[in-house]
Structures are given as structure tokens and as C-alpha cells.
Design an enzyme around this catalytic site. Structure first.
Site, short mmCIF file in Angstrom:
data_model
loop_
_atom_site.label_atom_id
_atom_site.label_comp_id
_atom_site.label_asym_id
_atom_site.label_seq_id
_atom_site.Cartn_x
_atom_site.Cartn_y
_atom_site.Cartn_z
N VAL A 165 -29.14 5.38 -16.95
CA VAL A 165 -27.95 5.79 -17.77
C VAL A 165 -26.47 5.68 -16.67
O VAL A 165 -25.52 5.31 -17.51
CB VAL A 165 -27.74 7.59 -17.21
N ARG A 195 -30.06 2.08 -4.74
CA ARG A 195 -30.72 1.43 -4.56
C ARG A 195 -30.55 0.21 -6.21
O ARG A 195 -29.85 0.66 -6.32
CB ARG A 195 -32.34 1.26 -5.24
N GLU A 248 -21.24 17.57 -20.31
CA GLU A 248 -21.66 17.49 -21.46
C GLU A 248 -23.14 16.52 -21.74
O GLU A 248 -23.40 16.87 -22.75
CB GLU A 248 -20.71 15.99 -22.74
N GLU A 268 -39.01 12.64 -17.81
CA GLU A 268 -38.30 13.49 -16.58
C GLU A 268 -39.48 12.01 -15.56
O GLU A 268 -40.07 11.77 -15.73
CB GLU A 268 -38.52 14.40 -16.12
N LYS A 274 -31.68 22.99 -19.86
CA LYS A 274 -30.33 23.10 -20.92
C LYS A 274 -29.76 24.27 -21.18
O LYS A 274 -29.05 24.50 -21.74
CB LYS A 274 -30.78 22.34 -21.63
N GLY A 317 -32.33 8.48 -23.68
CA GLY A 317 -31.52 7.46 -23.93
C GLY A 317 -30.09 7.08 -22.90
O GLY A 317 -29.52 7.26 -23.11
#
Ligand code: HSE
Length: 434
Positions: free
Chosen positions: A14, A46, A127, A188, A203, A300
Site C-alpha cells: 500500500v 525494510r 477510509e 493477510e 472492518k 490491492g
């Protein structure tokens, strides 16, 4: 054009996606916000970046981003709940706004983090923590502000949805599909979070607080994953006109709410029953708008980056304005939050799918229906499958009417104790979504 300085912590999928989308769409984004978004520092322990970092100050000490006086907004993309919590609280203490994609952090420590943010007059935006790229937080807090929310039902774990879809369409093995989801970067780091429903529960905790204006109650969620779903149940569900989906459900019931995550049969004609693969969808029932559904990529790199950048832009637009000019964390003013009890699963009312393996002898169905009728449960549909060649056990597939879970529990206990029954009775809840 005044610029806004952001510091990004974490350069995984991300983090890299956010830098890539920001640099590719910078002109459009700046034109919309009226300010230029500048990545002035990146903190990453990293070096696994998949983006161009030319001209960006890189630090191995992520806390130096939280302490950097030039950073207006800290973007937390390291994941986890321990270091991430310390990092976010440090940034808040230093008067910085925070954007995070970390659902576990918000679900488990959100009450503490939001209280700290309110105290300091800064915003924590999240969000990307729910359903990846779908702007569901904004939809509930702003787009649906006129509504009393009645319920929310979501397919909010892409990995589980992908596994169920592949089992249905291609008859694939569970582990095989899970490994593919891991390779695609959807699962995950610990995939048990996906298959045991924990990720969806994170969530759902957030969605329920936004819908009902209550503090986060992650630890009260009834959680079941998809690990026990067998391919034959997917097939029988289809024969009855249903699809099996892994759902997060929250519903207002008088003065309490339901908070539950589990697989469920839903009628195949519902739009949400046709949300397949890794896609997510959230169906919200408001008392003014009725049902509305939000569909898109739940994970994604760039889909999640889309939500992260939307939060950065929201904060950038109101930078310098007072906290009262910004949307409150839960969508409700912090002094208007209310404690709402969560109903125990025994008090939840749903119809049920049952698969019972029984000896193929006269009177079996009578014994089963007697156990159900003693609890006032009637049967809506039944399929009987003959024993396989050389076997003496038949499969009975039943759909019951809607009843409280505690009554079904009693009936199942009686059925399970019958001598003619072999193996565990399989039960899956049914959601009609009306
Ligand atoms: N593991 C999550 C999923 C990623 O499969 O939906 C997005 O939160």
C-alpha cells in the site's frame, strides 16, 4: 499553491501504491484539492519499495517521521497493532493528522486513538481500513447522513469471497485457492485472519460504530470463518436457489445491535449474492434512502492507495480550519456517542440451512421434524440425497423458517443425540436481506 507535507511510514504494497498513484495523478489531485501534496519523508524499516523514491528523504527510523516538524500528515501503512499504535499516538501527541489503512489498529485501539486525537484537535482518517478502495466510510458518514441506519451487510473479506467463488465455479480445493490469494497479495500476513473471520470482524466493528454512533466493540463480535464450509454445501445451497457468502452483519434491534461475522446463504437473485472473486460489497439500509450498495476492490496496492489519498486530500482541504469544520471520527459528534449493547448470538433470529447425515432407515425424517417442531421450528424446504454406492448414510438438507438461535440450538442438540444420526449436523445461517 500552498503545499501539504506528508510523511509515509511503511513501504509495502500500500505504501508503494500510494507513492505511485500520487506521482502519476499529482496534477489532477492538486487541481482538486487546491494544494500540492508533497511526500517529504518516508519511514521504512525494510527496503522493499516498488516505487520511485527519487528526491524523498528516507529514514529507517519510522518514529522520526512522527517527530519531523515539517510533516503535516503522517500516513501509517506499517500494519500491526503494537508499533503502529505507538507511532500513531506519537504523531497525534506531536499535533499531526494521521491517515491509516490499518483496520486491526482502528478496531482494537480506535477508541483510545480517537480520544487522543480529539484532545489534540487533529484528525485520524481511516477510509482504507474498510473495504479497500470503496469509499464506504465517506458514504456512511457523509452521503447517508440524513438516514437512521437500520442495518449493514457486507462482503468485506476478499480472500474468503475468492475462496468461496473458486470452490463454487471451479470445484477447487480450499488450501489451493488460499495459496493463490496469498500470491495475489490479498490475504493477510497471517491468513487465519481471513479464513477465521477476524479481518472481516475488524472492518465490521468500524462499520457498526459509523452506523450507530457507538464506540468500537470489536471484542463483542460473534465471529465464524469459512474454514468449515464444505464444497457439497455450496452445491446444495445452489440447488435451493442460494449462494454462500461470508458476511459481516450489523443490525439495530430495539435498543441493541447485532454484530456478527459468519458464512450465510443469501438468495441468488440479490445483487450482493453475485459479488464474486476478491471483490467486496457493502449493502446499507437507511430509513430514508432504502438499500444502497457499494461495490469495488477491497484490497490491492492502488485500490487501497485510492482511499488513502482520498483521506489525505480531505485533511489537506481543511488544514488550518478548526476541528469542528471536519467530519467527526465516528460521523457523530464525540459528545453524542452512546453505549449500545450487543445482542448475544443466542438472541439472533435467522432462518437456517442444515445438512444432516443419517442412516437410510424408515422414520428418520419423522424424528428430525419432531425435534424441530418441539422448538416451534418449521421446515421450508427439504432435499434428500440417497446414500453413495456402498454406503448406508443419506444426506438430508433442510431449510428452516426464521427462529431465535437458542431454539435452533436446542433442536440441533436433540437431533444430534438421535441414534440414526452420523457426524456433526452442519448449520449455516440464511440472510434474506430485506
Ligand atoms: N485480507 C484482506 C481481504 C485484505 O482479503 O479482504 C483487505 O483488507
Amino acid at each position: 499553491m500552498n503545499s501539504v507535507n506528508i510523511g509515509i511510514c511503511g513501504l509495502g504494497t500500500v505504501g508503494s501504491g500510494t507513492i505511485n498513484v500520487l506521482s502519476r495523478n499529482l496534477k489532477e489531485i492538486s487541481a482538486r484539492v487546491g494544494r500540492e501534496i508533497v511526500v517529504c519523508q518516508v519511514g521504512a524499516r525494510r527496503d522493499n519499495a516498488d516505487c520511485d523514491l527519487t528526491g524523498i528523504d528516507i529514514s529507517r527510523d519510522i518514529f522520526s517521521v512522527a517527530d519531523n516538524p515539517d510533516v503535516d500528515i503522517l500516513v501509517e501503512l506499517i500494519g500491526g497493532t503494537t508499533v503502529a499504535r505507538d507511532l500513531v499516538l506519537r504523531a497525534i501527541a506531536n499535533g499531526k493528522h494521521v491517515v491509516t489503512a490499518n483496520k486491526a489498529l482502528i478496531a482494537e485501539s480506535g477508541n483510545e486513538i480517537f480520544a487522543a486525537a480529539v484532545e489534540k484537535g487533529v484528525t485520524v482518517a481511516f477510509e482504507a481500513a474498510v473495504a479497500g478502495g470503496i469509499p464506504i466510510v465517506k458514504a456512511i458518514r457523509e452521503g447517508l447522513i440524513a438516514n437512521d441506519i437500520e442495518w449493514i451487510v457486507g462482503i468485506i473479506n476478499g480472500t474468503s469471497n475468492f475462496i468461496l467463488t473458486e470452490i463454487r465455479d471451479k470445484n477447487r480445493e480450499f488450501m489451493d485457492v488460499l495459496q493463490e490469494a496469498q500470491k495475489l497479495g490479498y490475504a493477510e500476513a497471517d491468513p487465519t485472519f481471513d479464513v477465521e473471520g477476524i479481518d472481516a470482524a475488524h472492518k465490521l466493528a468500524i462499520l457498526a460504530s459509523l452506523a450507530f454512533g457507538c464506540p468500537l466493540q470489536f471484542d463483542k463480535i460473534f465471529t465464524e470463518g469459512i474454514a468449515k464450509i464444505e464444497p457439497q454445501d455450496v452445491v446444495y445451497a445452489e440447488q435451493l436457489g442460494y449462494r454462500i457468502k461470508h458476511l459481516g452483519v450489523t443490525r439495530k434491534r430495539n435498543d441493541a445491535i447485532e454484530l456478527r461475522v459468519h458464512p450465510a446463504l443469501i438468495p441468488e437473485k440479490r445483487l450482493i449474492a453475485n459479488v464474486d472473486g476478491v471483490m467486496n460489497a457493502v449493502l446499507v439500509k437507511g430509513n430514508a434512502v432504502g438499500p444502497s450498495m457499494y461495490y469495488g476492490s477491497g484490497a490491492g496496492a492502488e485500490a487501497t492507495a485510492s482511499a488513502v489519498i482520498a483521506d489525505i486530500c480531505d485533511i489537506a482541504r481543511t488544514l488550518g480550519a478548526g476541528p469542528e469544520q471536519r467530519t467527526p471520527h465516528y460521523g457523530f459528534q464525540s459528545d453524542q456517542l452512546r453505549q449500545i449493547n450487543v445482542l448475544p448470538i443466542s438472541e439472533i433470529e435467522t432462518a437456517s440451512y442444515m445438512r444432516i447425515t443419517a442412516l437410510d432407515v424408515p422414520g428418520v425424517l419423522t424424528q428430525i421434524t419432531k425435534a424441530l417442531s418441539e422448538e416451534n421450528i418449521s421446515i421450508e424446504a427439504v432435499i434428500q440425497k440417497e446414500p453413495a454406492a456402498g454406503k448406508d448414510h443419506a444426506q438430508l438438507i433442510l431449510l428452516t423458517n426464521s427462529t431465535l438461535e437458542k431454539y435452533l440450538d436446542k433442536a440441533v442438540e436433540k437431533i444430534q443425540a438421535l441414534e440414526v444420526i452420523a457426524g456433526d449436523v452442519v448449520r449455516i445461517r440464511v440472510e434474506s436481506l430485506i
